[in-house]
Write a protein that holds these residues in place. Structure first.
Motif, PDB file in Angstrom:
ATOM      1  N   ALA A 248     -40.520  46.586  71.118  1.00  0.00           N
ATOM      2  CA  ALA A 248     -39.342  47.174  71.758  1.00  0.00           C
ATOM      3  C   ALA A 248     -38.021  46.576  71.284  1.00  0.00           C
ATOM      4  CB  ALA A 248     -39.452  47.057  73.275  1.00  0.00           C
ATOM      5  N   GLY A 249     -37.981  45.289  71.001  1.00  0.00           N
ATOM      6  CA  GLY A 249     -36.715  44.655  70.666  1.00  0.00           C
ATOM      7  C   GLY A 249     -36.209  44.896  69.265  1.00  0.00           C
ATOM      8  N   ASP A 250     -37.113  45.137  68.306  1.00  0.00           N
ATOM      9  CA  ASP A 250     -36.646  45.181  66.920  1.00  0.00           C
ATOM     10  C   ASP A 250     -37.271  46.287  66.074  1.00  0.00           C
ATOM     11  OD1 ASP A 250     -39.205  44.233  66.695  1.00  0.00           O
ATOM     12  OD2 ASP A 250     -38.656  42.301  65.842  1.00  0.00           O
ATOM     13  N   HIS A 251     -37.831  47.306  66.692  1.00  0.00           N
ATOM     14  CA  HIS A 251     -38.505  48.349  65.918  1.00  0.00           C
ATOM     15  C   HIS A 251     -37.556  49.126  65.014  1.00  0.00           C
ATOM     16  CE1 HIS A 251     -37.167  51.669  68.562  1.00  0.00           C
ATOM     17  NE2 HIS A 251     -37.191  50.730  69.493  1.00  0.00           N
ATOM     18  N   VAL A 252     -36.272  49.129  65.316  1.00  0.00           N
ATOM     19  CA  VAL A 252     -35.318  49.870  64.485  1.00  0.00           C
ATOM     20  C   VAL A 252     -34.902  49.037  63.267  1.00  0.00           C
ATOM     21  CG1 VAL A 252     -33.040  50.968  64.449  1.00  0.00           C
ATOM     22  CG2 VAL A 252     -34.500  51.190  66.458  1.00  0.00           C
ATOM     23  N   GLU A 253     -34.817  47.730  63.449  1.00  0.00           N
ATOM     24  CA  GLU A 253     -34.336  46.864  62.376  1.00  0.00           C
ATOM     25  C   GLU A 253     -35.390  46.513  61.331  1.00  0.00           C
ATOM     26  OE1 GLU A 253     -33.892  45.841  65.697  1.00  0.00           O
ATOM     27  OE2 GLU A 253     -31.889  46.678  65.833  1.00  0.00           O
ATOM     28  N   LEU A 254     -36.651  46.535  61.695  1.00  0.00           N
ATOM     29  CA  LEU A 254     -37.704  46.098  60.774  1.00  0.00           C
ATOM     30  C   LEU A 254     -37.956  47.115  59.672  1.00  0.00           C
ATOM     31  CD1 LEU A 254     -40.417  44.614  63.176  1.00  0.00           C
ATOM     32  CD2 LEU A 254     -38.807  43.373  61.736  1.00  0.00           C
TER      33      LEU A 254
ATOM     34  N   THR B  39     -46.218  51.473  56.411  1.00  0.00           N
ATOM     35  CA  THR B  39     -45.089  50.544  56.246  1.00  0.00           C
ATOM     36  C   THR B  39     -45.515  49.295  55.486  1.00  0.00           C
ATOM     37  OG1 THR B  39     -45.404  49.312  58.330  1.00  0.00           O
ATOM     38  CG2 THR B  39     -44.037  51.309  58.413  1.00  0.00           C
ATOM     39  N   ARG B  40     -46.795  48.924  55.575  1.00  0.00           N
ATOM     40  CA  ARG B  40     -47.279  47.726  54.857  1.00  0.00           C
ATOM     41  C   ARG B  40     -47.641  48.059  53.412  1.00  0.00           C
ATOM     42  NH1 ARG B  40     -45.558  43.357  57.274  1.00  0.00           N
ATOM     43  NH2 ARG B  40     -46.658  42.414  55.553  1.00  0.00           N
ATOM     44  N   THR B  41     -48.124  49.275  53.145  1.00  0.00           N
ATOM     45  CA  THR B  41     -48.555  49.618  51.784  1.00  0.00           C
ATOM     46  C   THR B  41     -47.404  50.107  50.909  1.00  0.00           C
ATOM     47  OG1 THR B  41     -49.151  51.874  52.469  1.00  0.00           O
ATOM     48  CG2 THR B  41     -50.896  50.209  52.511  1.00  0.00           C
ATOM     49  N   ARG B  42     -46.294  50.477  51.521  1.00  0.00           N
ATOM     50  CA  ARG B  42     -45.117  50.938  50.785  1.00  0.00           C
ATOM     51  C   ARG B  42     -43.894  50.171  51.286  1.00  0.00           C
ATOM     52  NH1 ARG B  42     -45.563  55.501  47.966  1.00  0.00           N
ATOM     53  NH2 ARG B  42     -47.387  56.779  48.178  1.00  0.00           N
TER      54      ARG B  42
ATOM     55  N   LEU C  15     -40.429  53.154  53.499  1.00  0.00           N
ATOM     56  CA  LEU C  15     -40.556  53.994  54.688  1.00  0.00           C
ATOM     57  C   LEU C  15     -40.214  53.235  55.974  1.00  0.00           C
ATOM     58  CD1 LEU C  15     -44.022  55.482  53.651  1.00  0.00           C
ATOM     59  CD2 LEU C  15     -41.804  56.594  53.387  1.00  0.00           C
ATOM     60  N   PRO C  16     -39.032  52.618  56.035  1.00  0.00           N
ATOM     61  CA  PRO C  16     -38.732  51.798  57.212  1.00  0.00           C
ATOM     62  C   PRO C  16     -38.659  52.586  58.516  1.00  0.00           C
ATOM     63  CG  PRO C  16     -36.767  52.105  55.875  1.00  0.00           C
ATOM     64  CD  PRO C  16     -37.927  52.677  55.097  1.00  0.00           C
ATOM     65  N   TRP C  17     -38.342  53.864  58.456  1.00  0.00           N
ATOM     66  CA  TRP C  17     -38.253  54.670  59.680  1.00  0.00           C
ATOM     67  C   TRP C  17     -39.611  54.849  60.352  1.00  0.00           C
ATOM     68  CZ3 TRP C  17     -37.492  56.488  54.760  1.00  0.00           C
ATOM     69  CH2 TRP C  17     -38.444  57.376  54.277  1.00  0.00           C
ATOM     70  N   LEU C  18     -40.696  54.593  59.607  1.00  0.00           N
ATOM     71  CA  LEU C  18     -42.022  54.716  60.207  1.00  0.00           C
ATOM     72  C   LEU C  18     -42.290  53.611  61.229  1.00  0.00           C
ATOM     73  CD1 LEU C  18     -44.290  55.861  57.245  1.00  0.00           C
ATOM     74  CD2 LEU C  18     -43.187  57.235  59.012  1.00  0.00           C
ATOM     75  N   VAL C  19     -41.608  52.477  61.107  1.00  0.00           N
ATOM     76  CA  VAL C  19     -41.738  51.419  62.120  1.00  0.00           C
ATOM     77  C   VAL C  19     -41.229  51.958  63.454  1.00  0.00           C
ATOM     78  CG1 VAL C  19     -41.056  49.079  62.782  1.00  0.00           C
ATOM     79  CG2 VAL C  19     -41.484  49.613  60.375  1.00  0.00           C
ATOM     80  N   ASP C  20     -40.077  52.589  63.414  1.00  0.00           N
ATOM     81  CA  ASP C  20     -39.516  53.206  64.618  1.00  0.00           C
ATOM     82  C   ASP C  20     -40.405  54.357  65.090  1.00  0.00           C
ATOM     83  OD1 ASP C  20     -37.497  53.610  66.622  1.00  0.00           O
ATOM     84  OD2 ASP C  20     -36.706  55.271  65.439  1.00  0.00           O
ATOM     85  N   GLY C  21     -40.891  55.158  64.154  1.00  0.00           N
ATOM     86  CA  GLY C  21     -41.769  56.274  64.500  1.00  0.00           C
ATOM     87  C   GLY C  21     -43.040  55.818  65.187  1.00  0.00           C
TER      88      GLY C  21
END
Length: 160
Positions: free
Chosen positions: A107-113, A36-39, A43-49
């Protein structure tokens, strides 16, 4: 049922059977964080993953800890392996606590980031580093010190 039966028979304990799940989940979560940091933005869904992988890793770590503790109580305290096992356990607990902190933090923002925060990535990196040392010690306990390996299994291996 006796504790030793829950831990698995001599020569075939259950702890090594369950540890790949949390190890794989925790390492994969760090890889997701790095991606998520290198791209950025790709790939925002990887934060949630990564958050889900940490949760799965924590569940797997709890299960592995039960079987690991059952192995620990079978080691005689006078053996050098007992000290190595205590360090192995302590490192695993420390890594799990760091992942638990990271899990709660996310937990609070993993979907939004769109990217994992730098602090979250650093926390996971430190936890994985502790985990690598713990895994190395676990391998040392089994393959070098012969903890929970039956004498018969070792004799059979020597004959091959």
């Amino acid at each position: 049922m006796r504790l030793s039966a829950l831990g698995g028979p001599n020569g075939h304990p259950l702890h090594p059977l369950v540890v790949p799940l949390p190890i794989g989940a925790f390492v994969s979560s760090l890889i997701f964080d790095i991606l998520t940091r290198t791209r950025p933005g790709e790939l925002p869904w990887l934060v949630d993953g990564a958050w889900w992988l940490i949760g799965i890793g924590l569940i797997g770590a709890a299960i592995a800890a039960v079987f690991g503790f059952l192995d620990l109580v079978r080691i005689r305290r006078q053996r050098p392996a007992f000290v190595a096992a205590l360090v192995h356990m302590s490192l695993n607990i420390a890594a799990a606590v760091l992942f638990l902190i990271g899990y709660a933090w996310r937990a609070g923002d993993h979907v939004e980031l769109g990217q994992t925060r730098w602090g979250q990535l650093a926390l996971s990196a430190v936890a994985v580093a502790l985990l690598v040392v713990a895994v190395w010690l676990g391998q040392t306990l089994t393959y070098r010190l012969g903890v929970r390996v039956s004498r018969r299994a070792m004799d059979d291996a020597d004959r091959q």
